[in-house]
Design an enzyme around this catalytic site. Structure first.
Site, mmCIF file in Angstrom:
data_model
loop_
_atom_site.group_PDB
_atom_site.id
_atom_site.type_symbol
_atom_site.label_atom_id
_atom_site.label_comp_id
_atom_site.label_asym_id
_atom_site.label_seq_id
_atom_site.Cartn_x
_atom_site.Cartn_y
_atom_site.Cartn_z
ATOM 1 N N HIS A 197 -0.511 53.140 4.431
ATOM 2 C CA HIS A 197 -1.816 53.005 3.798
ATOM 3 C C HIS A 197 -2.683 54.211 4.109
ATOM 4 O O HIS A 197 -2.538 54.838 5.148
ATOM 5 C CB HIS A 197 -2.534 51.723 4.245
ATOM 6 C CG HIS A 197 -2.741 51.620 5.730
ATOM 7 N ND1 HIS A 197 -1.740 51.229 6.593
ATOM 8 C CD2 HIS A 197 -3.823 51.865 6.510
ATOM 9 C CE1 HIS A 197 -2.200 51.223 7.837
ATOM 10 N NE2 HIS A 197 -3.466 51.620 7.812
ATOM 11 N N HIS A 209 -6.722 55.305 4.366
ATOM 12 C CA HIS A 209 -8.127 54.887 4.401
ATOM 13 C C HIS A 209 -8.944 55.885 3.586
ATOM 14 O O HIS A 209 -8.801 57.097 3.762
ATOM 15 C CB HIS A 209 -8.681 54.938 5.831
ATOM 16 C CG HIS A 209 -8.068 53.963 6.778
ATOM 17 N ND1 HIS A 209 -8.685 52.770 7.108
ATOM 18 C CD2 HIS A 209 -6.913 54.003 7.491
ATOM 19 C CE1 HIS A 209 -7.921 52.127 7.997
ATOM 20 N NE2 HIS A 209 -6.845 52.853 8.251
#
Ligand code: 5GP
Ligand code: ZN
Length: 141
Positions: free
Chosen positions: A102, A104
């Site tokens: 992932h 941010h």
């Protein structure tokens, strides 16, 4: 890698756990982080489960980064952010808590907006920079 049944982001992708989704296509999902470091803090994830950035096929990394870039642009143009931090943690030593790749996207409003990223300069007097550079360069070939 396909789904990991214990992975919280795989559960969000499958709809087993709710999330405020803001973008979705065949390969990528983006949703608001449950802990909003700043207003609009977003996670952009691969739909397939890979442990982190370092173990994700580059074609997928590129697709995730394309979406992260667009979300950063929207945060600046329409959310009033003055800047954006793009961050991806790899392995617990670097602060990774969810082992699913992932990125941010953290909009920044001012220096006191709750997000602190401090890069302290190490005393490099004991580091041999020419040797270090050579060592890394050799492995990149
Ligand atoms: P990491 O520390 O692994 O880079 O970041 C993981 C992020 O996932 C954290 O910022 C955390 O707040 C977020 N997160 C963990 N569980 C959930 C969840 O169930 N829903 C959402 N939206 N975010 C989550
Ligand atoms: Zn997963």
């Amino acid at each position: 890698m396909e789904k990991d049944k214990n992975c919280v982001f795989c559960k969000i992708i499958d709809g087993e756990i709710p999330a405020y989704k803001i973008f979705e296509d065949e390969n990528v999902l983006a949703f608001l982080d449950i802990s909003q470091v700043t207003k609009g803090h977003t996670l952009v994830v691969s739909k397939k489960h890979y442990d982190n950035f370092l173990s994700t096929p580059k074609e997928i990394v590129h697709k995730v980064m394309d979406v992260a870039q667009r979300i950063g642009q929207v945060q600046v143009e329409f959310l009033g952010a003055k800047g954006v931090n793009i961050l991806t943690n790899c392995y617990p030593a670097a602060g990774q808590t969810v082992m699913h790749f992932h990125v941010h996207v953290i909009p920044r409003y001012d220096q006191n907006d709750n997000f602190i990223l401090e890069m302290k300069t190490k005393d490099d007097s004991k580091l041999n920079l020419p040797v270090l550079a050579k060592q890394i360069k050799k492995e990149l070939k």
